[in-house]
Design a protein around this motif. Structure first.
Motif, short mmCIF file in Angstrom:
data_model
loop_
_atom_site.label_atom_id
_atom_site.label_comp_id
_atom_site.label_asym_id
_atom_site.label_seq_id
_atom_site.Cartn_x
_atom_site.Cartn_y
_atom_site.Cartn_z
N THR A 205 0.85 -1.19 0.00
CA THR A 205 0.00 0.00 0.00
C THR A 205 0.88 1.23 0.00
O THR A 205 2.08 1.16 0.21
CB THR A 205 -0.90 0.07 1.26
OG1 THR A 205 -0.06 0.26 2.40
CG2 THR A 205 -1.73 -1.17 1.42
N GLU A 206 0.25 2.37 -0.22
CA GLU A 206 0.92 3.64 -0.01
C GLU A 206 0.95 3.90 1.48
O GLU A 206 0.08 3.43 2.21
CB GLU A 206 0.17 4.77 -0.72
CG GLU A 206 0.19 4.68 -2.23
CD GLU A 206 1.60 4.77 -2.81
OE1 GLU A 206 2.46 5.47 -2.25
OE2 GLU A 206 1.83 4.11 -3.84
N GLY A 207 1.90 4.67 1.94
CA GLY A 207 1.98 4.99 3.36
C GLY A 207 1.09 6.16 3.71
O GLY A 207 -0.10 6.13 3.48
N ALA A 208 1.67 7.21 4.25
CA ALA A 208 0.98 8.45 4.61
C ALA A 208 -0.04 8.28 5.73
O ALA A 208 -0.95 9.06 5.85
CB ALA A 208 0.34 9.10 3.38
N GLY A 209 0.12 7.22 6.54
CA GLY A 209 -0.74 7.07 7.70
C GLY A 209 -2.06 6.36 7.46
O GLY A 209 -2.79 6.09 8.40
N ASN A 210 -2.37 6.05 6.22
CA ASN A 210 -3.65 5.41 5.91
C ASN A 210 -3.48 3.96 5.44
O ASN A 210 -4.41 3.37 4.92
CB ASN A 210 -4.40 6.20 4.83
CG ASN A 210 -4.77 7.58 5.31
OD1 ASN A 210 -5.11 7.77 6.46
ND2 ASN A 210 -4.70 8.55 4.41
N CYS A 211 -2.29 3.39 5.63
CA CYS A 211 -2.00 2.08 5.05
C CYS A 211 -2.95 0.99 5.54
O CYS A 211 -3.32 0.11 4.76
CB CYS A 211 -0.54 1.69 5.28
SG CYS A 211 -0.04 1.72 7.00
N ALA A 212 -3.36 1.02 6.79
CA ALA A 212 -4.28 -0.01 7.30
C ALA A 212 -5.61 0.05 6.54
O ALA A 212 -6.20 -0.99 6.23
CB ALA A 212 -4.52 0.18 8.79
N PHE A 213 -6.07 1.25 6.23
CA PHE A 213 -7.33 1.40 5.52
C PHE A 213 -7.19 1.00 4.05
O PHE A 213 -8.09 0.41 3.47
CB PHE A 213 -7.85 2.83 5.67
CG PHE A 213 -8.18 3.15 7.11
CD1 PHE A 213 -9.39 2.79 7.66
CD2 PHE A 213 -7.24 3.75 7.92
CE1 PHE A 213 -9.68 3.04 8.99
CE2 PHE A 213 -7.51 4.02 9.25
CZ PHE A 213 -8.74 3.66 9.79
N HIS A 214 -6.02 1.31 3.46
CA HIS A 214 -5.77 0.86 2.08
C HIS A 214 -5.74 -0.67 2.03
O HIS A 214 -6.34 -1.28 1.15
CB HIS A 214 -4.44 1.41 1.56
CG HIS A 214 -4.45 2.87 1.27
ND1 HIS A 214 -5.29 3.44 0.34
CD2 HIS A 214 -3.70 3.88 1.79
CE1 HIS A 214 -5.07 4.75 0.29
NE2 HIS A 214 -4.12 5.04 1.17
N ALA A 215 -5.05 -1.29 2.99
CA ALA A 215 -4.92 -2.75 2.99
C ALA A 215 -6.26 -3.44 3.24
O ALA A 215 -6.56 -4.45 2.61
CB ALA A 215 -3.90 -3.18 4.05
N ALA A 216 -7.05 -2.90 4.16
CA ALA A 216 -8.31 -3.55 4.52
C ALA A 216 -9.42 -3.33 3.49
O ALA A 216 -10.22 -4.23 3.24
CB ALA A 216 -8.77 -3.05 5.89
N PHE A 217 -9.48 -2.14 2.90
CA PHE A 217 -10.62 -1.78 2.06
C PHE A 217 -10.26 -1.47 0.61
O PHE A 217 -11.14 -1.20 -0.20
CB PHE A 217 -11.34 -0.56 2.65
CG PHE A 217 -11.78 -0.77 4.06
CD1 PHE A 217 -12.84 -1.61 4.36
CD2 PHE A 217 -11.12 -0.15 5.11
CE1 PHE A 217 -13.26 -1.82 5.67
CE2 PHE A 217 -11.52 -0.35 6.43
CZ PHE A 217 -12.58 -1.18 6.71
N GLY A 218 -8.97 -1.49 0.28
CA GLY A 218 -8.53 -1.05 -1.04
C GLY A 218 -8.67 -2.09 -2.13
O GLY A 218 -8.88 -3.27 -1.90
N LYS A 219 -8.54 -1.58 -3.33
CA LYS A 219 -8.52 -2.42 -4.53
C LYS A 219 -7.15 -2.24 -5.18
O LYS A 219 -6.52 -1.19 -5.05
CB LYS A 219 -9.61 -1.98 -5.50
CG LYS A 219 -10.99 -2.24 -4.95
CD LYS A 219 -12.07 -1.89 -5.94
CE LYS A 219 -13.40 -2.20 -5.27
NZ LYS A 219 -14.52 -1.78 -6.05
N LEU A 220 -6.69 -3.25 -5.88
CA LEU A 220 -5.40 -3.21 -6.53
C LEU A 220 -5.39 -2.14 -7.62
O LEU A 220 -6.27 -2.11 -8.48
CB LEU A 220 -5.11 -4.59 -7.12
CG LEU A 220 -3.66 -4.98 -7.34
CD1 LEU A 220 -2.84 -4.84 -6.07
CD2 LEU A 220 -3.57 -6.39 -7.87
#
Length: 100
Positions: A34-49
């Motif tokens: 994921t990208e960092g910037a403090g939101n990585c947990a949300f990118h990993a849990a809810f993101g799409k590739l």
């Protein structure tokens, strides 16, 4: 965790573990770039590739702010509902023991 700007963006203690070994988070979902910037947990849990091969949640900052607002209403973990305490304990336990 601190609340971040979206200006530039499209009573009882927690239950202790039962002694059962929890599945390793890598076994459940695998590692997600994921990208960092403090939101990585949300990118990993809810993101799409995305096209760069990283998981991205378009509204990660908004989700982080909503999570912050929810937690900010409590003065102490003891004030949180028991099910919230349990989930937070589980996440922190996995983070600190290296299974997350």
């Amino acid at each position: 965790m601190k609340k971040v700007s979206t200006a530039n963006q499209g009573e009882k203690p927690a239950t202790k573990p039962t002694g059962k070994k929890l599945p390793d988070s890598k076994e459940l979902t695998g590692r997600r770039d994921t990208e960092g910037a403090g939101n990585c947990a949300f990118h990993a849990a809810f993101g799409k590739l995305n096209s760069q091969g990283k998981y991205e949640a378009v509204k990660a900052t908004e989700m982080r702010n909503a999570f912050y607002d929810y937690l900010d209403q409590f003065n102490s973990p003891k004030d949180m509902p028991p099910e919230v305490q349990e989930k937070i304990y589980l996440v922190l336990h996995r983070f600190f023991d290296g299974t997350m």
